[in-house]
Design a protein around this motif. Structure first.
Motif, short mmCIF file in Angstrom:
data_model
loop_
_atom_site.label_atom_id
_atom_site.label_comp_id
_atom_site.label_asym_id
_atom_site.label_seq_id
_atom_site.Cartn_x
_atom_site.Cartn_y
_atom_site.Cartn_z
N ALA A 261 15.06 18.20 105.88
CA ALA A 261 14.73 17.67 104.57
C ALA A 261 15.43 18.42 103.46
O ALA A 261 15.81 17.85 102.43
CB ALA A 261 13.22 17.67 104.38
N ALA A 262 15.64 19.71 103.70
CA ALA A 262 16.29 20.52 102.66
C ALA A 262 17.79 20.33 102.67
O ALA A 262 18.50 20.86 101.80
CB ALA A 262 15.94 22.00 102.87
N GLY A 263 18.31 19.60 103.68
CA GLY A 263 19.75 19.48 103.82
C GLY A 263 20.42 18.56 102.83
O GLY A 263 21.64 18.59 102.66
N ALA A 285 22.97 18.99 100.08
CA ALA A 285 22.51 20.04 99.16
C ALA A 285 23.46 21.23 99.26
O ALA A 285 24.28 21.33 100.19
CB ALA A 285 21.07 20.44 99.52
N ASP A 286 23.33 22.15 98.30
CA ASP A 286 24.18 23.34 98.33
C ASP A 286 23.94 24.08 99.64
O ASP A 286 22.80 24.27 100.08
CB ASP A 286 23.85 24.26 97.15
CG ASP A 286 24.29 23.64 95.82
OD1 ASP A 286 25.16 22.71 95.86
OD2 ASP A 286 23.76 24.07 94.77
N GLY A 287 25.01 24.45 100.26
CA GLY A 287 24.92 25.20 101.50
C GLY A 287 24.85 24.32 102.73
O GLY A 287 24.71 24.83 103.85
N TYR A 288 24.93 22.96 102.53
CA TYR A 288 24.87 22.05 103.68
C TYR A 288 26.05 21.09 103.65
O TYR A 288 26.61 20.79 102.57
CB TYR A 288 23.59 21.23 103.66
CG TYR A 288 22.36 22.03 104.03
CD1 TYR A 288 21.88 22.03 105.34
CD2 TYR A 288 21.67 22.78 103.07
CE1 TYR A 288 20.74 22.75 105.68
CE2 TYR A 288 20.55 23.50 103.40
CZ TYR A 288 20.08 23.47 104.73
OH TYR A 288 18.96 24.18 105.07
N THR A 321 24.28 19.67 108.24
CA THR A 321 24.50 20.93 108.97
C THR A 321 24.62 22.07 107.93
O THR A 321 25.35 21.93 106.94
CB THR A 321 25.78 20.90 109.78
OG1 THR A 321 25.70 19.79 110.70
CG2 THR A 321 25.99 22.17 110.58
N GLN A 322 23.87 23.13 108.17
CA GLN A 322 23.91 24.26 107.23
C GLN A 322 25.26 24.98 107.36
O GLN A 322 25.75 25.21 108.47
CB GLN A 322 22.76 25.23 107.51
CG GLN A 322 22.58 26.25 106.45
CD GLN A 322 21.31 27.05 106.64
OE1 GLN A 322 20.70 27.03 107.73
NE2 GLN A 322 20.89 27.75 105.60
#
Length: 323
Positions: A261-263, A285-288, A321-322
């Motif tokens: 969900a945070a991705g 999102a940032d970092g994904y 993907t992170q």
């Protein structure tokens, strides 16, 4: 004439010759007639009485006095004479009547119409005419004529020859059959495809009707699909029928979620009509990084913006993907 003799007398006895009563006459004249025919006997001498026999004997004043017409029910010889006071009896009049039987025609009451016979009674060998009148929703089928001994009498051209017995006439009326035409408007009738109906029976219209992406809303009696839906043809209806299928397009749900969900964020989820275009978009999102879209763990697209035609409910997952 008695008197006392006192002188010579010369007497003359005068006689008048008696008249004879007129010979009776018969109406109708001797011949062949149907049973029930009345025979009238008349005498032109006023005040004369008529006497008759039907057993072949000569009539006298002691025979049956004629007072009313004689009804014939069998072959008969009638002998008649007339008498009047102070007149000589008439000569004997004789007439022989050959009586042929009259047979009756009975027309049976049946469903679907009525019938008549003309005449309704006649002698052997007479031609009887038949007329059939169907009720609405029926047509004439056939005649059955049965004689008194159970034998079937031939009927040709709505007429038959009277046999030597009473007969019963039975008409047959057949319910009319009509066609049913369906306009499926792109659908398919899977079962219950009734294409005809019979008056007095009717028909149930098919309900197992399908069209991909649509819901069947019933049959209508006009191409504009107005009025009420029709589920059946009533047993009292007549005439060919035509029906049109009414459809409503199905709506499907497109669900879109992010994993994890945070991705990232997803858009485009919602309700769409069948065969319309839908686009779901994924923004990392940032970092994904966006990886792909999957459905039931199967990859359906590697594009962040996935456009497809809606034909069913969809549950889509945007995978990130992170970094």
């Amino acid at each position: 004439y008695t008197f006392t003799v006192t002188d010579n007398r010369t007497l003359v006895a005068n006689f008048t010759q008696m008249e004879t009563v007129a010979t009776p006459t018969f109406t109708p004249a001797a011949g062949t007639y149907v049973d029930g025919t009345d025979v009238t006997i008349e005498c032109t001498t006023p005040g004369a009485s008529i006497y008759y026999t039907t057993d072949g004997t000569e009539p006298t004043v002691n025979s049956t006095l004629y007072t009313a017409p004689i009804a014939l029910d069998a072959t008969t010889t009638i002998k008649a004479m007339a008498a009047k006071t102070n007149m000589l009896n008439s000569e004997v009049a004789t007439a022989t009547y050959r009586v042929v039987p009259t047979w009756n025609v009975t027309v049976a009451d049946v469903d679907g119409g009525s019938a008549t016979a003309n005449p309704t009674a006649d002698t052997t060998g007479a031609v009887i005419m038949l007329t059939a009148t169907p009720d609405n929703g029926y047509h004439f089928g056939s005649w059955t004529v049965i004689s008194g001994n159970g034998a079937q009498v031939n009927v040709a051209g709505d007429q038959f020859v009277m046999p030597a017995s009473d007969v019963t006439v039975t008409p047959t009326f057949v319910p009319d059959q009509y066609t049913i035409t369906y306009n499926t408007n792109g659908g398919t009738i899977n079962s219950g495809n009734v294409t005809t109906y019979t008056y007095g029976v009717g028909a149930t219209l098919p309900t197992d009707v399908t069209k991909t992406g649509y819901t069947f809303n019933g049959w209508y009696g006009n191409a504009n699909l107005t009025g009420d839906a029709v589920a059946e043809v009533a047993d009292t209806e007549m005439g060919n029928k035509e029906f049109w299928a009414k459809w409503s397009v199905n709506a499907y749900t497109v669900t879109a979620t992010a994993s994890p969900a945070a991705g990232g964020a997803v858009t485009g989820a919602g309700t769409y009509n069948y065969n319309t275009s839908a686009t779901v978009s994924a923004t990392a999102a940032d970092g994904y990084l966006f990886s792909n879209w999957t459905e039931n763990e199967n990859v359906v697209s590697t594009d962040a913006s996935y456009t497809f035609t809606v034909t069913d409910n969809r549950t889509l997952v945007a995978n990130f993907t992170q970094m």
